[in-house]
Design a protein around this motif. Structure first.
Motif, PDB file in Angstrom:
ATOM      1  N   ALA A  21       8.918   6.668 -17.254  1.00 23.19           N
ATOM      2  CA  ALA A  21      10.253   6.236 -16.837  1.00 23.19           C
ATOM      3  C   ALA A  21      10.203   5.648 -15.447  1.00 23.19           C
ATOM      4  O   ALA A  21       9.444   6.068 -14.578  1.00 23.19           O
ATOM      5  CB  ALA A  21      11.198   7.444 -16.859  1.00 23.19           C
ATOM      6  N   GLN A  22      11.031   4.627 -15.244  1.00 23.67           N
ATOM      7  CA  GLN A  22      11.116   3.979 -13.945  1.00 23.67           C
ATOM      8  C   GLN A  22      11.725   4.940 -12.934  1.00 23.67           C
ATOM      9  O   GLN A  22      12.728   5.592 -13.208  1.00 23.67           O
ATOM     10  CB  GLN A  22      11.975   2.716 -14.038  1.00 23.67           C
ATOM     11  N   ASP A  23      11.092   5.043 -11.775  1.00 20.87           N
ATOM     12  CA  ASP A  23      11.659   5.891 -10.736  1.00 20.87           C
ATOM     13  C   ASP A  23      12.443   5.022  -9.766  1.00 20.87           C
ATOM     14  O   ASP A  23      12.735   3.867 -10.044  1.00 20.87           O
ATOM     15  CB  ASP A  23      10.563   6.691 -10.030  1.00 20.87           C
ATOM     16  N   SER A  24      12.757   5.607  -8.621  1.00 21.21           N
ATOM     17  CA  SER A  24      13.627   4.909  -7.687  1.00 21.21           C
ATOM     18  C   SER A  24      12.900   3.861  -6.866  1.00 21.21           C
ATOM     19  O   SER A  24      13.542   3.149  -6.093  1.00 21.21           O
ATOM     20  CB  SER A  24      14.280   5.938  -6.741  1.00 21.21           C
ATOM     21  N   LEU A  25      11.575   3.754  -6.982  1.00 17.97           N
ATOM     22  CA  LEU A  25      10.855   2.757  -6.223  1.00 17.97           C
ATOM     23  C   LEU A  25      11.255   1.356  -6.661  1.00 17.97           C
ATOM     24  O   LEU A  25      11.534   1.103  -7.835  1.00 17.97           O
ATOM     25  CB  LEU A  25       9.349   2.943  -6.397  1.00 17.97           C
ATOM     26  N   SER A  26      11.209   0.417  -5.743  1.00 24.00           N
ATOM     27  CA  SER A  26      11.559  -0.962  -6.069  1.00 24.00           C
ATOM     28  C   SER A  26      10.454  -1.604  -6.883  1.00 24.00           C
ATOM     29  O   SER A  26       9.304  -1.147  -6.899  1.00 24.00           O
ATOM     30  CB  SER A  26      11.786  -1.753  -4.780  1.00 24.00           C
ATOM     31  N   LEU A  27      10.821  -2.669  -7.574  1.00 23.48           N
ATOM     32  CA  LEU A  27       9.835  -3.432  -8.337  1.00 23.48           C
ATOM     33  C   LEU A  27       8.735  -3.942  -7.421  1.00 23.48           C
ATOM     34  O   LEU A  27       7.563  -3.968  -7.804  1.00 23.48           O
ATOM     35  CB  LEU A  27      10.538  -4.590  -9.052  1.00 23.48           C
ATOM     36  N   PHE A  28       9.074  -4.324  -6.217  1.00 24.86           N
ATOM     37  CA  PHE A  28       8.088  -4.842  -5.270  1.00 24.86           C
ATOM     38  C   PHE A  28       6.998  -3.815  -4.981  1.00 24.86           C
ATOM     39  O   PHE A  28       5.803  -4.121  -5.026  1.00 24.86           O
ATOM     40  CB  PHE A  28       8.776  -5.246  -3.967  1.00 24.86           C
ATOM     41  N   LYS A  29       7.385  -2.563  -4.705  1.00 24.74           N
ATOM     42  CA  LYS A  29       6.395  -1.547  -4.365  1.00 24.74           C
ATOM     43  C   LYS A  29       5.491  -1.236  -5.549  1.00 24.74           C
ATOM     44  O   LYS A  29       4.296  -0.980  -5.384  1.00 24.74           O
ATOM     45  CB  LYS A  29       7.103  -0.293  -3.860  1.00 24.74           C
ATOM     46  N   LYS A  30       6.048  -1.253  -6.749  1.00 22.94           N
ATOM     47  CA  LYS A  30       5.234  -0.999  -7.931  1.00 22.94           C
ATOM     48  C   LYS A  30       4.195  -2.097  -8.131  1.00 22.94           C
ATOM     49  O   LYS A  30       3.022  -1.835  -8.341  1.00 22.94           O
ATOM     50  CB  LYS A  30       6.139  -0.884  -9.165  1.00 22.94           C
ATOM     51  N   LEU A  31       4.659  -3.352  -8.069  1.00 24.30           N
ATOM     52  CA  LEU A  31       3.753  -4.459  -8.355  1.00 24.30           C
ATOM     53  C   LEU A  31       2.817  -4.750  -7.196  1.00 24.30           C
ATOM     54  O   LEU A  31       1.725  -5.276  -7.392  1.00 24.30           O
ATOM     55  CB  LEU A  31       4.563  -5.700  -8.720  1.00 24.30           C
ATOM     56  N   ASN A  32       3.217  -4.409  -5.988  1.00 18.80           N
ATOM     57  CA  ASN A  32       2.320  -4.584  -4.849  1.00 18.80           C
ATOM     58  C   ASN A  32       1.109  -3.676  -4.987  1.00 18.80           C
ATOM     59  O   ASN A  32       0.005  -4.011  -4.544  1.00 18.80           O
ATOM     60  CB  ASN A  32       3.060  -4.284  -3.544  1.00 18.80           C
ATOM     61  N   ASN A  33       1.298  -2.524  -5.631  1.00 13.17           N
ATOM     62  CA  ASN A  33       0.159  -1.656  -5.934  1.00 13.17           C
ATOM     63  C   ASN A  33      -0.594  -2.154  -7.165  1.00 13.17           C
ATOM     64  O   ASN A  33      -1.825  -2.189  -7.173  1.00 13.17           O
ATOM     65  CB  ASN A  33       0.642  -0.225  -6.188  1.00 13.17           C
ATOM     66  N   GLN A  34       0.135  -2.571  -8.190  1.00 11.92           N
ATOM     67  CA  GLN A  34      -0.513  -2.980  -9.436  1.00 11.92           C
ATOM     68  C   GLN A  34      -1.394  -4.207  -9.238  1.00 11.92           C
ATOM     69  O   GLN A  34      -2.456  -4.323  -9.858  1.00 11.92           O
ATOM     70  CB  GLN A  34       0.550  -3.269 -10.489  1.00 11.92           C
ATOM     71  N   TYR A  35      -0.984  -5.109  -8.372  1.00 14.57           N
ATOM     72  CA  TYR A  35      -1.755  -6.329  -8.112  1.00 14.57           C
ATOM     73  C   TYR A  35      -2.259  -6.341  -6.666  1.00 14.57           C
ATOM     74  O   TYR A  35      -2.138  -7.337  -5.954  1.00 14.57           O
ATOM     75  CB  TYR A  35      -0.898  -7.556  -8.414  1.00 14.57           C
ATOM     76  N   ASN A  36      -2.815  -5.226  -6.271  1.00 14.28           N
ATOM     77  CA  ASN A  36      -3.353  -5.063  -4.929  1.00 14.28           C
ATOM     78  C   ASN A  36      -4.520  -6.025  -4.714  1.00 14.28           C
ATOM     79  O   ASN A  36      -5.515  -5.982  -5.446  1.00 14.28           O
ATOM     80  CB  ASN A  36      -3.804  -3.620  -4.742  1.00 14.28           C
ATOM     81  N   GLN A  37      -4.445  -6.875  -3.710  1.00 17.43           N
ATOM     82  CA  GLN A  37      -5.484  -7.866  -3.468  1.00 17.43           C
ATOM     83  C   GLN A  37      -6.799  -7.240  -2.999  1.00 17.43           C
ATOM     84  O   GLN A  37      -7.869  -7.807  -3.209  1.00 17.43           O
ATOM     85  CB  GLN A  37      -4.996  -8.887  -2.435  1.00 17.43           C
ATOM     86  N   GLU A  38      -6.722  -6.081  -2.395  1.00 20.01           N
ATOM     87  CA  GLU A  38      -7.956  -5.415  -1.973  1.00 20.01           C
ATOM     88  C   GLU A  38      -8.797  -5.025  -3.183  1.00 20.01           C
ATOM     89  O   GLU A  38     -10.022  -5.033  -3.131  1.00 20.01           O
ATOM     90  CB  GLU A  38      -7.624  -4.182  -1.139  1.00 20.01           C
ATOM     91  N   ARG A  39      -8.134  -4.693  -4.284  1.00 17.96           N
ATOM     92  CA  ARG A  39      -8.843  -4.340  -5.507  1.00 17.96           C
ATOM     93  C   ARG A  39      -9.667  -5.528  -6.009  1.00 17.96           C
ATOM     94  O   ARG A  39     -10.808  -5.371  -6.453  1.00 17.96           O
ATOM     95  CB  ARG A  39      -7.840  -3.887  -6.560  1.00 17.96           C
ATOM     96  N   ASP A  40      -9.093  -6.720  -5.951  1.00 19.78           N
ATOM     97  CA  ASP A  40      -9.842  -7.915  -6.343  1.00 19.78           C
ATOM     98  C   ASP A  40     -10.953  -8.227  -5.346  1.00 19.78           C
ATOM     99  O   ASP A  40     -12.031  -8.695  -5.726  1.00 19.78           O
ATOM    100  CB  ASP A  40      -8.893  -9.113  -6.446  1.00 19.78           C
ATOM    101  N   PHE A  41     -10.690  -7.981  -4.079  1.00 18.26           N
ATOM    102  CA  PHE A  41     -11.652  -8.269  -3.024  1.00 18.26           C
ATOM    103  C   PHE A  41     -12.949  -7.496  -3.231  1.00 18.26           C
ATOM    104  O   PHE A  41     -14.049  -8.024  -3.030  1.00 18.26           O
ATOM    105  CB  PHE A  41     -11.014  -7.914  -1.674  1.00 18.26           C
ATOM    106  N   LYS A  42     -12.844  -6.248  -3.638  1.00 18.74           N
ATOM    107  CA  LYS A  42     -14.040  -5.403  -3.841  1.00 18.74           C
ATOM    108  C   LYS A  42     -14.239  -5.106  -5.325  1.00 18.74           C
ATOM    109  O   LYS A  42     -14.613  -3.983  -5.705  1.00 18.74           O
ATOM    110  CB  LYS A  42     -13.923  -4.118  -3.024  1.00 18.74           C
ATOM    111  N   ASN A  43     -14.036  -6.100  -6.151  1.00 16.94           N
ATOM    112  CA  ASN A  43     -14.098  -5.915  -7.594  1.00 16.94           C
ATOM    113  C   ASN A  43     -15.448  -5.364  -8.058  1.00 16.94           C
ATOM    114  O   ASN A  43     -15.521  -4.561  -9.002  1.00 16.94           O
ATOM    115  CB  ASN A  43     -13.807  -7.247  -8.290  1.00 16.94           C
ATOM    116  N   ASN A  44     -16.543  -5.766  -7.428  1.00 16.35           N
ATOM    117  CA  ASN A  44     -17.868  -5.293  -7.840  1.00 16.35           C
ATOM    118  C   ASN A  44     -18.047  -3.793  -7.631  1.00 16.35           C
ATOM    119  O   ASN A  44     -18.913  -3.172  -8.261  1.00 16.35           O
ATOM    120  CB  ASN A  44     -18.955  -6.050  -7.078  1.00 16.35           C
ATOM    121  N   PHE A  45     -17.240  -3.203  -6.758  1.00 16.49           N
ATOM    122  CA  PHE A  45     -17.312  -1.767  -6.520  1.00 16.49           C
ATOM    123  C   PHE A  45     -17.025  -0.991  -7.799  1.00 16.49           C
ATOM    124  O   PHE A  45     -17.601   0.083  -8.048  1.00 16.49           O
ATOM    125  CB  PHE A  45     -16.316  -1.382  -5.424  1.00 16.49           C
ATOM    126  N   TYR A  46     -16.159  -1.533  -8.654  1.00 12.47           N
ATOM    127  CA  TYR A  46     -15.769  -0.844  -9.884  1.00 12.47           C
ATOM    128  C   TYR A  46     -16.719  -1.146 -11.040  1.00 12.47           C
ATOM    129  O   TYR A  46     -16.454  -0.750 -12.170  1.00 12.47           O
ATOM    130  CB  TYR A  46     -14.339  -1.229 -10.250  1.00 12.47           C
TER     131      TYR A  46
END
Length: 507
Positions: A21-46
């Motif tokens: 269920a959707q909580d009180s967080l804004s759509l921005f905060k959810k998607l800013n985590n979901q599409y975190n650019q740092e995750r792409d930056f260190k993609n080979n780590f995963y």
């Protein structure tokens, strides 16, 4: 019918995970985590699946479908001058419990590639130079399928994880030369991490890969057909097996890779990893009989090392630096046969081809976060050296490149249920050195193709592009998004253009 089944399977994957269920967080905060650019930056780590526990702080899923149109005026003939078609994909990452994670993805792609010439095989970069070629070629229809899934479990100080992925392709042409090729690619990854002190972890990981390509070329025209070549590098070919009426080739490859990794705070502070891998790809040939003859044996040895360090400057600024180095050496051995007896007999196997590739990249990372927007910039610089040569007869070429560019990301909250993303990017390839030591083959058409291919590799490339995305959420529905991408690439004073668009849902 097949496409309908694939679509249904992708949709099932997208919705089968728990939808929280959707909580009180804004759509921005959810998607800013979901599409975190740092995750792409260190993609080979995963690449180590045991490090996936730090992939995200929350669960998420995505389903999308899109269309792309890529038009190239300057291109490598064996890869075609562009493609257009449909892409469908789904992906999900789920935190089932604090110590248990699962993730998966699936995809389908249907493309039409224009004017593929001097290549009647798929996965060119993987099997080159031992491709099958002819001078006519034509449009190529291509379908791709991808499925993958992973599981991670934490047990006290230990983290154990594994991932299985499978991809397949089918390429075909409805006009002479009627090429048909199918590929299958199975990868199994596993990793183990151990918490050695506080938040410091050390881990090992490995991969096994089994790849197969079955390829055939048929002709139905009674008025003639193009000559078929069994290429062996830089325009040369195996004269004994050239010109077959119904050539069939099989590529079988086994590969493995292993490495180690050390990190702090699940890679958020720093990480260092290194890996080494080997593969062996054997090409065999048949022209209508029940006997297959090995034509080549392509071995690839690869070494990779990468490290990154990150710093926080108060709660809003984050910077990082990443360095990676890759060395690859492909060695091709070719088989010789004698026809002086009733049965074709192998008389030698000799090394005749080598390609070396050494690449170094240095990347910077800067991110600024606010409650309603974020800005990320990733500048990078790279250096690459490519050497390609063959014996019997001697021939070769060499290229030295420099790269620089920047990728940027700007996310802006419009209101609590809407968000806008703008991602411009730029990169340039500069040619520091190009050496042409190519030998002529005695075939004017082949010589022209090889020279054109050399000129493409000796050309500077400048690329500009951008991605626009708009996310919005309606009551009682998952968040929806639309994206548009445009790219222009300048090569030899001529522009290649790419455009694409997609729609999807996130939840």
């Amino acid at each position: 019918m097949l496409q309908t089944k694939i679509f249904s399977c992708l949709l099932l994957i997208g919705v089968s995970f728990n939808i929280k269920a959707q909580d009180s967080l804004s759509l921005f905060k959810k998607l800013n985590n979901q599409y975190n650019q740092e995750r792409d930056f260190k993609n080979n780590f995963y690449y180590n699946p045991a490090s996936m526990s730090g992939y995200s702080t929350s669960s998420f899923s995505e389903f999308s479908t899109g269309y792309q149109d890529n038009k190239e005026n300057i291109y490598r003939q064996q890869l075609g001058n562009g493609s257009k078609g449909l892409t469908i994909k789904a992906q999900s990452f789920q935190k089932l419990k604090p110590h248990r994670f699962v993730w998966g993805s699936a995809g389908y792609q249907n493309l039409k590639t224009s004017i593929v010439n001097w290549n009647e095989t798929l996965d060119y970069e993987r099997i080159a130079p031992y491709i099958t070629s002819d001078s006519v070629g034509g449009k190529l229809n291509l379908e791709r399928y991808l499925f993958s899934g992973g599981y991670l479990e934490k047990i006290n100080r230990w983290t154990v994880a594994g991932q299985v992925s499978y991809s397949a392709q089918m390429g075909y042409r409805s006009k002479d030369p009627r090429m048909k090729s199918t590929t299958s690619d199975l990868r199994i990854n596993a990793g183990v991490n151990y918490k050695i002190f506080r938040e410091y972890e050390a881990g090992v990981f490995g991969e096994f890969n089994k790849y197969t390509q079955n390829n055939s070329t048929q002709f139905q025209s009674l008025l003639g057909r193009p000559y078929v070549y069994m290429m062996s590098g830089l325009g040369f070919s195996n004269a004994l097996f050239n010109g077959g009426t119904h050539p069939t080739n099989t590529f079988e490859e086994f590969a493995y890779k292993g490495g180690f990794q050390i990190s702090n705070k699940q890679g958020k502070d720093f990480y260092l990893q290194a890996s080494i891998g080997k593969s062996n790809n054997i090409k065999s040939y048949n022209d209508g009989s029940n006997t297959f003859h090995n034509l080549s044996d392509l071995k690839n040895e690869q070494f990779e090392v990468e490290g990154a360090k990150f710093f926080n400057i108060n709660e809003k600024h984050r910077i990082g630096l990443l360095t990676e180095y890759t060395a690859s050496q492909k060695t091709g051995s070719e088989y010789g046969y004698s026809m002086n007896t009733a049965i074709m007999t192998q008389i030698f196997k000799r090394e005749a081809y080598r390609r070396e590739n050494y690449t170094t990249f240095v990347k910077g990372f800067y991110q600024y976060n606010q409650d309603s927007f974020s800005i990320t910039a990733v500048p990078f610089f790279g250096y690459e050296e490519v050497k390609e040569r063959r014996l019997y007869p001697n021939s070769g070429q060499k290229f030295v490149y420099s790269y620089f560019g920047v990728n940027a990301d700007y996310k802006q909250q419009v209101n609590n249920n809407q968000m806008f993303t703008f991602q411009p990017y730029f990169y340039k390839r500069m040619v520091n050195q190009s050496i042409n030591a190519l030998n002529t083959t005695g075939n004017a058409a082949v010589n022209e193709w090889v020279l054109q291919d050399y000129m493409f590799q000796a050309s500077e490339i400048t690329t500009f592009g951008m991605v626009l995305r708009y996310d919005f959420k309606l009551d009682k529905l998952p968040a929806l998004f639309v994206t548009a991408q445009y790219q222009t690439q300048k090569i030899q004073n001529t522009n290649n253009n790419f455009a694409g668009a997609s729609i999807g849902i996130t939840f």
